[in-house]
Design an enzyme around this catalytic site. Structure first.
Site, mmCIF file in Angstrom:
data_model
loop_
_atom_site.group_PDB
_atom_site.id
_atom_site.type_symbol
_atom_site.label_atom_id
_atom_site.label_comp_id
_atom_site.label_asym_id
_atom_site.label_seq_id
_atom_site.Cartn_x
_atom_site.Cartn_y
_atom_site.Cartn_z
ATOM 1 N N GLN A 1 -1.304 3.413 5.620
ATOM 2 C CA GLN A 1 -0.353 3.457 4.456
ATOM 3 C C GLN A 1 1.195 3.787 4.965
ATOM 4 O O GLN A 1 1.618 3.091 5.904
ATOM 5 C CB GLN A 1 -0.904 4.759 3.916
ATOM 6 C CG GLN A 1 -2.449 4.510 3.228
ATOM 7 C CD GLN A 1 -2.401 3.602 1.974
ATOM 8 O OE1 GLN A 1 -1.222 3.123 1.527
ATOM 9 N NE2 GLN A 1 -3.602 3.455 1.426
ATOM 10 N N SER A 2 1.804 4.889 4.712
ATOM 11 C CA SER A 2 3.200 4.983 4.634
ATOM 12 C C SER A 2 3.540 5.321 6.176
ATOM 13 O O SER A 2 4.769 5.459 6.496
ATOM 14 C CB SER A 2 3.870 5.747 3.743
ATOM 15 O OG SER A 2 3.826 5.407 2.506
#
Length: 398
Positions: A120-121
């Site tokens: 993810q981020s």
């Protein structure tokens, strides 16, 4: 279906031939499907390899401590153990490096040392670090305008914004990061990148973007002057990556491989998900093993390890702090695609939705990696309990 913890019976997602439970394309990142999907991205989305190269593997020596029974608090503030907290917060993998050695390593939910797990981020910090390398080489000047590198953005909300403002997410571009709204701009990113199909029942007259740069060109509006305030927006990282690709003449996966992954001595090649134009999703599509995330964290903790410029790491740790920065980081900050935990320790953090974390503490000479599959995009109580556990681990290890 509901989500499940590691201590619960597991539904047979993608088990059998043919499998009995196949994640729906619209909801693969929702519970319980994400408990399988985050470890199997190459099986249902197009990806591009981030090659580890033919070079050395950075051997991680071991100096193990059994922390399973370490006293911590759960998400309600009640006493529990570290093992109990990892179960409560849907951990898939957990790693502690102390002085560069493995002090504690645990795998759950079918994950093992070779499994690539969705970042993810945390991918934003990977991208930002490679940008720092290009800045150090003189290929990018953070003080220049984005349009100096991407003139096509002259008719978008990024007109007049600097690369540094993109790095720090302080441009004024209008972009909704509302994860549960499939029609928000971040919802449109899901469609543009091929992560999700067009939502059923959507307006037939709405032209969904076919790839990510097409979406970027559509973002015309601003909500504030550039540089006025921080607002977390994933699209900023993708604009940054397109700048990096333009100045280097290389695609992002090749850049990360050559400039970072091969040099840090990764165990395994990593990968990015790619859109229909072959763009590797810089803001969240990176996948790697638990230990290789740890190696990346250790490289940053070693002040760049001769790979990322040391002055870039120092600048990254020097963000502007303000009161009530976020629910889980009240004295936090954001700089160069990294989170800063607080103004005193200046510990850096890579964070991603559904509970991804790399925590780097210079004060404690420690890196902690947690890969998770929360049932919710964000859960401040889980995040706060995890941060408190990190500090309890630091105290236990001395």
């Amino acid at each position: 279906m509901t989500s499940y913890r590691n201590s619960d019976p597991r539904p047979p997602i993608m088990q059998g031939s043919p499998p009995s439970l196949v994640p729906p394309k619209l909801d693969w990142d929702r519970p319980p499907w994400n408990r399988w999907a985050f470890q199997h991205m190459r099986e249902f989305l197009p990806t591009v390899e981030v090659w580890r190269g033919n070079g050395h593997r950075h051997r991680l020596e071991r100096n193990e401590v059994d922390l399973d029974g370490l006293a911590v608090v759960d998400s309600n503030g009640a006493p529990t153990t570290l093992a109990g907290l990892l179960d409560e917060t849907y951990a898939d993998g957990f790693l502690v490096l102390k002085d560069g050695r493995i002090a504690y390593e645990r795998y759950f939910n079918g994950m093992d040392e070779r499994t690539l797990h969705l970042s993810q981020s945390m991918a934003k910090s990977i991208t930002g670090s490679v940008c720092g390398i290009l800045v150090g080489r003189g290929l990018i000047d953070p003080g220049k305008l984005v349009t100096d590198y991407l003139p096509e953005l002259g008719q978008t909300g990024w007109a007049g914004a600097t690369v540094q403002q993109v790095l720090d997410m302080t441009t004024g571009v209008r972009f909704s990061e509302e994860y549960t709204d499939r029609y928000s701009e971040i919802g449109q990113v899901d469609v543009a990148t091929g992560w999700k199909p067009v939502p059923p029942g959507s307006d037939p007259d709405f032209a969904w973007p076919s790839h990510l740069f097409e979406l970027i060109l559509r973002l015309k509006d601003r909500v504030r002057p550039h540089g006025a305030a921080f607002e977390y927006r994933s699209i900023e990282t993708d604009v940054l990556a397109f700048v990096m690709e333009r100045v280097s003449g290389k695609r992002l996966a090749q850049l990360v491989s050559e400039e970072l992954w091969q040099k840090l001595g990764a165990d395994e090649s990593a990968c990015f998900t790619v859109d229909s134009a072959g763009y590797a999703l810089a803001d969240g599509g990176f996948n790697a093993t638990l230990r290789d995330y740890g190696r990346f964290g250790q490289l940053i903790l070693d002040n760049g390890g001769g790979v990322v410029p040391a002055d870039w790491i120092e600048a990254t740790r020097s963000g502007k702090h303000g009161p009530n920065f976020s629910p889980s980081l009240p004295d936090g900050s954001y700089r160069n695609q990294f989170w800063i935990e607080d103004s005193r320790s200046r510990s850096l953090m890579c964070r991603g939705v559904f509970g991804q974390l790399i925590h780097m503490s210079w004060e404690n000479r420690m890196v902690v990696v947690k890969l998770s599959t929360y049932p919710d995009f964000l859960n401040a109580a889980y995040s706060v309990a995890t941060q408190k556990a990190v500090h309890a681990i630091a105290a236990a290890l001395g």
